[in-house]
Design an enzyme around this catalytic site. Structure first.
Site, PDB file in Angstrom:
ATOM      1  CG  ASP A 200     -19.305 -26.082  17.527  1.00 28.16           C
ATOM      2  OD1 ASP A 200     -19.344 -25.801  18.788  1.00 28.16           O
ATOM      3  OD2 ASP A 200     -20.152 -26.507  16.744  1.00 28.16           O
ATOM      4  CD  GLU A 226     -20.944 -22.845  16.762  1.00 27.83           C
ATOM      5  OE1 GLU A 226     -21.941 -23.483  17.011  1.00 27.83           O
ATOM      6  OE2 GLU A 226     -20.123 -22.404  15.893  1.00 27.83           O
ATOM      7  CD  GLU A 252     -25.173 -25.431  19.227  1.00 28.87           C
ATOM      8  OE1 GLU A 252     -25.471 -26.439  19.365  1.00 28.87           O
ATOM      9  OE2 GLU A 252     -24.254 -24.552  18.686  1.00 28.87           O
ATOM     10  CG  HIS A 302     -26.932 -24.370  15.684  1.00 27.48           C
ATOM     11  ND1 HIS A 302     -27.741 -25.568  15.760  1.00 27.48           N
ATOM     12  CD2 HIS A 302     -25.725 -24.944  15.841  1.00 27.48           C
ATOM     13  CE1 HIS A 302     -27.102 -26.528  15.832  1.00 27.48           C
ATOM     14  NE2 HIS A 302     -25.756 -26.381  15.907  1.00 27.48           N
TER      15      HIS A 302
END
Length: 389
Positions: A200, A226, A252, A302
């Site tokens: 991420d 991500e 997200e 998320h």
């Protein structure tokens, strides 16, 4: 039945250690709960995405903007309420904090509907496709330490998360492309060759740096990459998905069906990651999930926040249809933050006890089957941690 009051509770405490990701360090844990009260004595609970001062700003939107619009409305008129609030706020925020605030209210209305019917939310949606969901543990946060210290810590922490029983793990990056590759190598070493790990970036890279890291992730057989670039950079997402073998995930930071339509039509995501506590609540999430499936894009929600957010997502993951289906369909996962979080572990009258479930149930978490969200927060706990404006 009428809505008689909407209360916003912002909770906060000092964390035992400072943690960070690519955009900032933080030393306080916060959560923003929404309580909707009714004339029949039924109370619904929801949650708004957004920490710290963002939560305080959202509290004002919930109580001073949204509450006056919906007092005396029937809480079962969820779609009517959603569109009334959205349409009246459209000129002031089709994305961002107004949508985060609306999300908490909408989730609470679904909780009320479930409690009134005596059914869990997944039954109101259409039923459960699964009675439990596999969970992945994320950690490996950034700290104010050297790259070598990060590498050693990431290796050990990744191994611990696997040992705890999670089916996969996720790490943070943000030290710079070359150093980040070292962190990714450390996590692969920590979990071994036969275990899924994800990365991420919290949108910290330029497209060229994202390609540099992404090519290393191909060699390391990472499961997904991500938010590699800024959420506004649709062209960058499309180029990365076309040019890399690793799955590209994100979403997200997107709000509402219209923003999600643009993302999906752009074909820049392998995996969609909607945040129900931000994008407009359960009502809007269901529309977005349908859009994702119409574009044959699998969804892994998320999840960030308190036990209310976790319970909400468990209900949604239960009701998520298999995509595309078959004898052994692709399955979603529950995202679980393994760092210190009292608002997840201690908020409820009866804890979800996620980590113990993961340990006992081969990496799986059971879906709550009580009415509404299936959980109830502890009023004394809320009073203890609530902060004032």
């Amino acid at each position: 039945m009428k809505i008689t009051a909407i209360k916003s509770h912002v909770l906060q405490y000092d964390m035992p250690e400072e943690l960070g990701y690519s955009q900032q360090y933080y030393a306080k844990r916060s959560a923003h709960l929404v309580e909707v009260q009714t004339s029949e004595g039924i109370t619904g609970w929801g949650e708004c995405f957004g920490p710290g001062n963002v939560a305080l700003a959202n509290k004002c939107i919930v109580e001073k903007v949204i509450q006056p619009l919906v007092l005396d409305d029937d809480p079962l008129d969820r779609d009517v309420i959603w569109h009334k609030v959205y349409n009246l706020l459209r000129d002031h925020g089709q994305k961002g904090m107004p949508m985060q605030a609306l999300s908490g209210v909408d989730i609470a209305l679904w909780d009320i509907a479930g409690k009134l019917a005596g059914l869990p939310i997944h039954k109101l949606i259409g039923g459960a496709h699964r009675s439990s969901v596999q969970a992945y543990g994320y950690g490996m946060m950034l700290k104010r330490e050297s790259v070598d210290e990060h590498v050693a810590r990431f290796t050990d922490e990744a191994a611990r998360i696997r040992e705890q029983g999670f089916v996969a793990t996720k790490m943070k990056t943000g030290l710079g492309a070359r150093d980040d590759v070292r962190l990714c190598e450390a996590v692969r070493q920590g979990v071994g060759e036969d275990f899924r790990f994800m990365v991420d970036a919290n949108h910290c890279y330029t497209t060229s740096d994202a390609f540099y890291v992404g090519r290393a992730l191909e060699e390391l057989d990472a499961y997904w990459f991500e938010e590699p670039v800024a959420p506004e950079d649709h062209d960058g997402y499309r180029e990365l998905r076309a040019g890399l073998k690793v799955n590209i995930s994100g979403g997200e930071a997107e709000f509402g069906r219209w923003g999600w339509r643009a993302i999906l039509e752009n074909r820049g995501l392998d995996i969609a990651q909607p945040e129900v506590c931000a994008l407009g609540g359960i009502s809007e999430y269901l529309k977005i999930m349908a859009l994702c499936h119409a574009h044959f894009t699998p969804v892994i929600n998320h999840v960030w926040g308190s036990a209310i957010a976790v319970a909400t997502n468990l209900q949604l993951l239960a009701a998520m249809p298999p995509m595309p289906g078959g004898l052994h369909p692709w399955e979603p996962m529950l995202e679980f933050d393994t760092t210190d979080n009292r608002f997840r572990d201690e908020l409820l009258v009866e804890s979800l006890d996620i980590q113990e479930q993961v340990r006992r149930q081969d990496g799986h978490v059971s879906i709550p089957d009580g009415p509404g969200l299936g959980v109830e927060p502890d009023a004394d706990f809320i009073r203890h941690y609530e902060i004032d404006l």
